[in-house]
Design a protein around this motif. Sequence first.
Motif, PDB file in Angstrom:
ATOM      1  N   GLN A 178       0.830  -1.215   0.000  1.00  0.00           N
ATOM      2  CA  GLN A 178       0.000   0.000   0.000  1.00  0.00           C
ATOM      3  C   GLN A 178       0.860   1.258   0.000  1.00  0.00           C
ATOM      4  O   GLN A 178       0.593   2.213  -0.733  1.00  0.00           O
ATOM      5  CB  GLN A 178      -0.930  -0.011   1.214  1.00  0.00           C
ATOM      6  CG  GLN A 178      -2.030  -1.067   1.161  1.00  0.00           C
ATOM      7  CD  GLN A 178      -2.743  -1.211   2.493  1.00  0.00           C
ATOM      8  OE1 GLN A 178      -2.532  -0.428   3.411  1.00  0.00           O
ATOM      9  NE2 GLN A 178      -3.597  -2.221   2.596  1.00  0.00           N
ATOM     10  N   HIS A 179       1.915   1.255   0.816  1.00  0.00           N
ATOM     11  CA  HIS A 179       2.755   2.441   0.915  1.00  0.00           C
ATOM     12  C   HIS A 179       3.576   2.664  -0.351  1.00  0.00           C
ATOM     13  O   HIS A 179       3.882   3.810  -0.701  1.00  0.00           O
ATOM     14  CB  HIS A 179       3.672   2.343   2.132  1.00  0.00           C
ATOM     15  CG  HIS A 179       2.942   2.407   3.443  1.00  0.00           C
ATOM     16  ND1 HIS A 179       1.621   2.793   3.546  1.00  0.00           N
ATOM     17  CD2 HIS A 179       3.356   2.127   4.713  1.00  0.00           C
ATOM     18  CE1 HIS A 179       1.254   2.758   4.824  1.00  0.00           C
ATOM     19  NE2 HIS A 179       2.278   2.358   5.533  1.00  0.00           N
ATOM     20  N   GLU A 181       2.494   2.049  -3.307  1.00  0.00           N
ATOM     21  CA  GLU A 181       1.572   2.473  -4.360  1.00  0.00           C
ATOM     22  C   GLU A 181       0.744   3.687  -3.973  1.00  0.00           C
ATOM     23  O   GLU A 181      -0.092   4.143  -4.753  1.00  0.00           O
ATOM     24  CB  GLU A 181       0.639   1.304  -4.707  1.00  0.00           C
ATOM     25  CG  GLU A 181       1.380   0.074  -5.225  1.00  0.00           C
ATOM     26  CD  GLU A 181       0.484  -1.156  -5.336  1.00  0.00           C
ATOM     27  OE1 GLU A 181      -0.717  -1.032  -4.986  1.00  0.00           O
ATOM     28  OE2 GLU A 181       0.977  -2.212  -5.753  1.00  0.00           O
ATOM     29  N   THR A 182       0.964   4.231  -2.789  1.00  0.00           N
ATOM     30  CA  THR A 182       0.119   5.323  -2.323  1.00  0.00           C
ATOM     31  C   THR A 182       0.295   6.578  -3.175  1.00  0.00           C
ATOM     32  O   THR A 182       1.357   6.825  -3.746  1.00  0.00           O
ATOM     33  CB  THR A 182       0.440   5.663  -0.851  1.00  0.00           C
ATOM     34  OG1 THR A 182      -0.452   6.666  -0.403  1.00  0.00           O
ATOM     35  CG2 THR A 182       1.868   6.165  -0.706  1.00  0.00           C
ATOM     36  N   SER A 183      -0.767   7.359  -3.238  1.00  0.00           N
ATOM     37  CA  SER A 183      -0.729   8.620  -3.978  1.00  0.00           C
ATOM     38  C   SER A 183      -0.506   9.808  -3.049  1.00  0.00           C
ATOM     39  O   SER A 183      -0.673  10.960  -3.457  1.00  0.00           O
ATOM     40  CB  SER A 183      -2.043   8.814  -4.748  1.00  0.00           C
ATOM     41  OG  SER A 183      -3.157   8.802  -3.864  1.00  0.00           O
ATOM     42  N   LEU A 184      -0.136   9.541  -1.807  1.00  0.00           N
ATOM     43  CA  LEU A 184       0.158  10.613  -0.865  1.00  0.00           C
ATOM     44  C   LEU A 184       1.369  11.426  -1.335  1.00  0.00           C
ATOM     45  O   LEU A 184       2.185  10.936  -2.128  1.00  0.00           O
ATOM     46  CB  LEU A 184       0.452  10.033   0.515  1.00  0.00           C
ATOM     47  CG  LEU A 184      -0.732   9.464   1.307  1.00  0.00           C
ATOM     48  CD1 LEU A 184      -0.221   8.763   2.557  1.00  0.00           C
ATOM     49  CD2 LEU A 184      -1.709  10.572   1.682  1.00  0.00           C
ATOM     50  N   PRO A 185       1.505  12.658  -0.853  1.00  0.00           N
ATOM     51  CA  PRO A 185       2.700  13.439  -1.180  1.00  0.00           C
ATOM     52  C   PRO A 185       3.975  12.674  -0.819  1.00  0.00           C
ATOM     53  O   PRO A 185       3.984  11.850   0.105  1.00  0.00           O
ATOM     54  CB  PRO A 185       2.537  14.701  -0.321  1.00  0.00           C
ATOM     55  CG  PRO A 185       1.055  14.822  -0.123  1.00  0.00           C
ATOM     56  CD  PRO A 185       0.534  13.420  -0.044  1.00  0.00           C
ATOM     57  N   GLU A 186       5.036  12.968  -1.540  1.00  0.00           N
ATOM     58  CA  GLU A 186       6.270  12.185  -1.436  1.00  0.00           C
ATOM     59  C   GLU A 186       6.839  12.133  -0.026  1.00  0.00           C
ATOM     60  O   GLU A 186       7.294  11.087   0.437  1.00  0.00           O
ATOM     61  CB  GLU A 186       7.313  12.752  -2.406  1.00  0.00           C
ATOM     62  CG  GLU A 186       8.499  11.837  -2.642  1.00  0.00           C
ATOM     63  CD  GLU A 186       8.085  10.517  -3.277  1.00  0.00           C
ATOM     64  OE1 GLU A 186       8.717   9.505  -2.950  1.00  0.00           O
ATOM     65  OE2 GLU A 186       7.145  10.504  -4.090  1.00  0.00           O
ATOM     66  N   ARG A 189       4.823   9.724   2.048  1.00  0.00           N
ATOM     67  CA  ARG A 189       5.096   8.356   1.581  1.00  0.00           C
ATOM     68  C   ARG A 189       6.425   7.849   2.133  1.00  0.00           C
ATOM     69  O   ARG A 189       6.528   6.700   2.579  1.00  0.00           O
ATOM     70  CB  ARG A 189       5.107   8.351   0.053  1.00  0.00           C
ATOM     71  CG  ARG A 189       5.434   7.015  -0.592  1.00  0.00           C
ATOM     72  CD  ARG A 189       5.210   7.111  -2.089  1.00  0.00           C
ATOM     73  NE  ARG A 189       5.618   5.907  -2.788  1.00  0.00           N
ATOM     74  CZ  ARG A 189       6.799   5.746  -3.370  1.00  0.00           C
ATOM     75  NH1 ARG A 189       7.684   6.736  -3.333  1.00  0.00           N
ATOM     76  NH2 ARG A 189       7.102   4.626  -3.987  1.00  0.00           N
TER      77      ARG A 189
END
Length: 324
Positions: A178-179, A181-186, A189
Amino acid sequence: MPELHGFSPTRPFSAHDFLSFGRDHGIDYQFPSLSGLGHQSFNQPVARGLVNEIVLPSGFRLTNSDLDVLQPYESLSLGHSPLLIVVVLQGRISLEAGGWQSELHPGMALSLQLGPNHPLHAVQLPGQRLKTVTLALDPRHLASPSPHNALLTELLEASQHPVYSWRVPSSLLNVLKQHLETSLPELQRKLLLEGVALQLMALGLPGRDIREPGHAGVSRQDIRRLESVRSVLECAPAEDHSLGDLAHRAAMSTSSLRYKFRRVYGQTVFEYLRSCRLELAKRCLEEGYSVQQSAHRAGYRHATNFATAFRKQFGVSPSDLSST
């Protein structure tokens, strides 16, 4: 602050690309299918996908590879790392280090202290999508004074077994995926991956099992031999293992193997093998294989026996996890 390095996303990689990467990281690459074809052949794609590197505050360099392997290639890691952890997320990879040799499948990991006495040889086979995560601890970072580094140095120096194969818990494996592939800011992440890296380090310290107390009457030499048996059961649970063959591997009698294995690991040899097979079957079901396919891949020949053992181990039937 962590930094992101490595190959650009989703692109073909030639032999020249791998050789350039290897020069920067102390890795010697070989390409069996290209040898003898001339220098120009090294421009042909060997793989296609992405390779990203993240340098974490803990001193780990995390390398995330997601490649469609087009040509077979081999790598020999010749650098130095007090702790190197390789996790397979998809596909399979053959690894050899310090006399240990096996094929890792999804959910499996290998930890080792990389150095001149334990170089890591890897063989990547074509026709597969290979997803791996590698954590390499920078020895320069470990040399910096801190309570965390002092504790880690003590644990690594206490290790009696510098090569250690193990299974990543399903919950941690899912979090890692999940981490990645996450779309959170870099920045967020990277902080999430730092937490996962520390958990992998805690679980994957080489020699973790043999440092545990309560092995009276079992010598360190015997424990190292038992670890070779445990390793082959964990890495190849679907194979037909006989007590005689395993005892030969451990240089023990069958009765000694039965007694000492249970004393060290708290299970009989075949209880441990059954757990390994069921964990493999569970991962297969989670990846979309049918109940019958999962049972077969885990070494079960009779679906009824498999279903009974699976329900006893996990509290649900395999059909509850299967999408087919």
